[in-house]
Enzyme design. Structure first.
Site, PDB file in Angstrom:
ATOM      1  CE  LYS A 168      -2.969  10.019   2.883  1.00 14.89           C
ATOM      2  NZ  LYS A 168      -2.492   8.740   3.628  1.00 14.89           N
ATOM      3  CD  GLU A 244       5.836   6.953 -10.757  1.00 14.91           C
ATOM      4  OE1 GLU A 244       5.850   5.825 -11.360  1.00 14.91           O
ATOM      5  OE2 GLU A 244       6.428   7.887 -11.359  1.00 14.91           O
ATOM      6  CB  CYS A 278       4.858  -0.698  -7.722  1.00 13.49           C
ATOM      7  SG  CYS A 278       6.350   0.044  -7.491  1.00 13.49           S
ATOM      8  CD  GLU A 379       0.072  -4.045  -7.595  1.00 12.27           C
ATOM      9  OE1 GLU A 379      -0.940  -3.459  -7.568  1.00 12.27           O
ATOM     10  OE2 GLU A 379       1.216  -3.637  -7.678  1.00 12.27           O
TER      11      GLU A 379
HETATM   12  P1  NAD Z   1      -3.311   2.696  -1.650  1.00  9.28           P
HETATM   13  O1  NAD Z   1      -3.747   3.283  -3.090  1.00  9.28           O
HETATM   14  O2  NAD Z   1      -4.676   2.172  -0.938  1.00  9.28           O
HETATM   15  O3  NAD Z   1      -2.747   3.689  -0.881  1.00  9.28           O
HETATM   16  C1  NAD Z   1      -1.810   4.513  -1.264  1.00  9.28           C
HETATM   17  C2  NAD Z   1      -1.825   5.742  -0.606  1.00  9.28           C
HETATM   18  O4  NAD Z   1      -3.256   6.416  -1.077  1.00  9.28           O
HETATM   19  C3  NAD Z   1      -2.070   5.907   0.841  1.00  9.28           C
HETATM   20  O5  NAD Z   1      -1.246   7.086   1.493  1.00  9.28           O
HETATM   21  C4  NAD Z   1      -3.512   5.960   1.365  1.00  9.28           C
HETATM   22  O6  NAD Z   1      -3.664   6.381   2.579  1.00  9.28           O
HETATM   23  C5  NAD Z   1      -3.718   6.839   0.233  1.00  9.28           C
HETATM   24  N1  NAD Z   1      -5.230   6.738  -0.100  1.00  9.28           N
HETATM   25  C6  NAD Z   1      -6.105   5.406  -0.055  1.00  9.28           C
HETATM   26  N2  NAD Z   1      -7.294   5.768  -0.608  1.00  9.28           N
HETATM   27  C7  NAD Z   1      -7.331   7.166  -0.889  1.00  9.28           C
HETATM   28  C8  NAD Z   1      -8.510   8.053  -1.132  1.00  9.28           C
HETATM   29  N3  NAD Z   1      -9.513   7.540  -1.622  1.00  9.28           N
HETATM   30  N4  NAD Z   1      -8.252   9.250  -1.271  1.00  9.28           N
HETATM   31  C9  NAD Z   1      -6.768   9.845  -1.139  1.00  9.28           C
HETATM   32  N5  NAD Z   1      -5.829   8.995  -0.802  1.00  9.28           N
HETATM   33  C10 NAD Z   1      -6.072   7.614  -0.483  1.00  9.28           C
HETATM   34  O7  NAD Z   1      -2.377   1.593  -1.964  1.00  9.28           O
HETATM   35  P2  NAD Z   1      -1.424   0.967  -1.056  1.00  9.28           P
HETATM   36  O8  NAD Z   1      -2.176  -0.596  -0.831  1.00  9.28           O
HETATM   37  O9  NAD Z   1      -1.315   1.449   0.263  1.00  9.28           O
HETATM   38  O10 NAD Z   1      -0.118   0.606  -1.818  1.00  9.28           O
HETATM   39  C11 NAD Z   1       0.162  -0.062  -2.954  1.00  9.28           C
HETATM   40  C12 NAD Z   1       0.106   0.346  -4.235  1.00  9.28           C
HETATM   41  O11 NAD Z   1       0.787   1.214  -4.453  1.00  9.28           O
HETATM   42  C13 NAD Z   1       0.189  -0.996  -5.057  1.00  9.28           C
HETATM   43  O12 NAD Z   1      -0.586  -1.035  -6.082  1.00  9.28           O
HETATM   44  C14 NAD Z   1       1.718  -0.664  -5.792  1.00  9.28           C
HETATM   45  O13 NAD Z   1       1.741  -1.291  -6.928  1.00  9.28           O
HETATM   46  C15 NAD Z   1       1.414   0.724  -5.475  1.00  9.28           C
HETATM   47  N6  NAD Z   1       2.944   1.583  -5.907  1.00  9.28           N
HETATM   48  C16 NAD Z   1       3.398   2.163  -6.780  1.00  9.28           C
HETATM   49  C17 NAD Z   1       4.510   2.416  -6.835  1.00  9.28           C
HETATM   50  C18 NAD Z   1       4.912   3.144  -8.101  1.00  9.28           C
HETATM   51  O14 NAD Z   1       5.913   3.904  -8.033  1.00  9.28           O
HETATM   52  N7  NAD Z   1       4.378   3.033  -9.445  1.00  9.28           N
HETATM   53  C19 NAD Z   1       5.486   2.426  -5.877  1.00  9.28           C
HETATM   54  C20 NAD Z   1       5.145   1.862  -4.616  1.00  9.28           C
HETATM   55  C21 NAD Z   1       3.852   1.387  -4.494  1.00  9.28           C
END
Ligand code: NAD
Length: 475
Positions: A168, A244, A278, A379
């Site tokens: 997804k 991650e 990130c 962040e």
């Molecule tokens: P997010 O957590 O809102 O979304 C990430 C994913 O999770 C998306 O696919 C979203 O649709 C899904 N999601 C959101 N709520 C959900 C739920 N309740 N149940 C299931 N899935 C859900 O984060 P974002 O704002 O899209 O992404 C940015 C974040 O990702 C930042 O905090 C960043 O640091 C982190 N990130 C981490 C890495 C790493 O490797 N550590 C890499 C890239 C991004």
């Protein structure tokens, strides 16, 4: 969506729009999956698992090689889709496609290196043999900021191990995922081995991944908040997880560092993907007596970066992903200024001319940042560089470690002794020493503390998708 080897609409017929963050324009519409679609995808992955996991590692490897070659052939088209949908400058999108392809190649090779072991027994009649076997069906959730490489970083090791997958992608970037699945289709993965569901509301899919008994593992990249929520629910159903999550990287400049070299590195990594990474530095620590010289050099380089539509030549800073991201940046900057920070550059939205319908924020430099400010803790995920003066040197490691996060950290020094001390004492999973790109398919990527658990890439990456099985043979 791609389910059981076929392109499908949502059972309900629902769709949602995908927008260009640089212009606000609608680019396309994609299916909006409901529970039936997700269940179909999970069932397809379940049906495909016995035969996929029974192939030889050499056979699975061939599929990954084919996908890798196709990805390189289609590099330019993939990069353009990414810039259109996610906003990063085209050159950065091309780099991401290359990084993403690297995981297919790396795990095509690692598939053949899943070794078990034999263990001597104290009993003369007994033999121990340890096997590594594929976990089963994997649910994968990926973010929008690296919309291609986060897919291959998860799917390549899972498929190499013999798992089947339901992906997804983030609701902001489903088109990159669709392009990747056209590649998997062209590589002729057997039906059900790789499945894609796109959805505007991620919660039901997340729920299905952590509660459906068929799914054995959740791999998630995204925010710490959502990661923790999914981890709590996965625990109740004893699902394996890899997470991650967010970061809050310190960037430490020691007083023996070349200020020009350090400022150049800090600007490049801070403004990578408009700060939406990130591993982006969120606190730049500079010795008090060097702050003025460092800030001058840093700001000069920031001012030279052109913001704009990532499709335009010379643009180095693209838009933020959406309106909420703008609000978060504005809130942190205001909080810092209210508490005594000084604005050296930026500090405002960019709305002139062609930028007026996009989500642009000027690259921003703040000095006099302190621990009391939100930006020291939260962040940012935006183009704001907070510079923090330190004095004496003994304090800086403790200040850098003063965060719930533990993903990436950076250190600039010419002293081997300082470099080694920082490398050993910093509580972060990835440390760049005079190096702003400590990432590669060959190297373990992942965080400590609230930045998650598990590692992606490297020799370790495939272990996340394997079970250990012990055989005790009495002969
Ligand atoms: P997010 O957590 O809102 O979304 C990430 C994913 O999770 C998306 O696919 C979203 O649709 C899904 N999601 C959101 N709520 C959900 C739920 N309740 N149940 C299931 N899935 C859900 O984060 P974002 O704002 O899209 O992404 C940015 C974040 O990702 C930042 O905090 C960043 O640091 C982190 N990130 C981490 C890495 C790493 O490797 N550590 C890499 C890239 C991004």
């Amino acid at each position: 969506m791609f389910i059981d080897g076929k392109w499908k609409k949502a059972v309900s017929g629902a769709e949602f729009g995908v927008f260009n963050p640089a212009t606000g324009d609608l680019i396309d519409r994609v299916p909006d999956a409901g529970p039936r679609d997700v269940a179909d995808a999970i069932n397809a992955a379940d049906k495909a698992f016995p035969s996929w996991s029974s192939l030889t590692a050499y056979q699975r490897s061939q599929y990954l090689y084919t996908a890798w070659k196709l990805m390189l052939d289609r590099k330019e088209d993939l990069a353009r889709t990414m810039t259109l949908e996610q906003g990063k400058p085209l050159a950065a999108a091309r780099n991401e496609i290359q990084y993403g392809a690297d995981f297919l190649l790396w795990f095509a090779e690692e598939a053949k290196r899943v070794y078990g072991q034999t263990i001597p027994s104290a009993r003369p009649d007994q033999r121990f043999i340890v096997l590594k076997q594929a976990l089963g069906v994997v649910g994968a959730i990926t973010p929008w900021n690296y919309p291609v490489s986060m897919i291959t970083r998860k799917l390549a090791p899972a498929l190499a191990a013999g798992c089947t997958v339901v992906l997804k992608p983030a609701e902001a970037t489903p088109l990159c995922a669709l392009e990747m699945f056209k590649i998997f289709e062209a590589a002729q993965f057997p039906p059900g081995v790789v499945n894609l569901v796109t959805t505007l509301d991620p919660k039901p899919v997340g729920q299905a991944f952590v509660s459906n008994p068929i799914v054995r593992k959740l791999t998630f990249t995204g925010s710490t908040q959502v990661g923790k929520l999914l981890a709590r629910e996965a625990a109740g159903n004893m699902k394996r997880i890899s997470l991650e999550l967010g970061g809050h990287a310190p960037f430490i400049v020691y007083d023996d560092a070349d200020p020009v070299h350090a400022a150049k590195g800090a600007v490049l990594v801070k403004f990578l993907n408009t700060g939406q990474a990130c591993i982006s530095p969120n606190r730049i620590f500079v010795p008090r007596h060097m702050v003025d010289a460092f800030t001058r050099e840093f700001t000069m380089r920031v001012m030279a970066m052109k913001p704009g539509n990532g499709m335009d030549a010379g643009v180095k800073i693209g838009p933020l992903v959406g309106p909420e991201a703008l609000l978060k940046v504005e809130k942190q900057v205001k909080d810092a200024l209210d508490k005594g920070a000084k604005l050296i550059a930026g500090g405002r939205r960019l709305t002139e001319g062609a930028l007026s319908n996009g989500y642009f924020y000027a690259p921003t430099v703040l000095t006099h940042v302190t621990r009391e400010m939100l930006i020291f803790r939260e962040e940012t995920f935006g183009p704001v560089a907070p510079i923090i003066a330190y004095d004496p040197e003994e304090d800086v490691i403790e200040m850098a470690n003063d965060t719930v996060y533990g993903l990436a950290a950076y250190v600039y020094t010419k002293s081997t002794s300082r470099a080694m001390t920082a490398f050993e004492r910093l509580r972060f999973g990835i440390i760049g020493i005079n190096d702003i790109n400590p990432t590669s398919a060959a190297a373990p990527f992942g965080g400590m503390k609230d930045s998650g658990m598990g590692r992606e890439g490297s020799r370790e990456g495939i272990n996340e998708y394997l079970e250990t099985k012990l055989g005790g043979f009495s002969i």
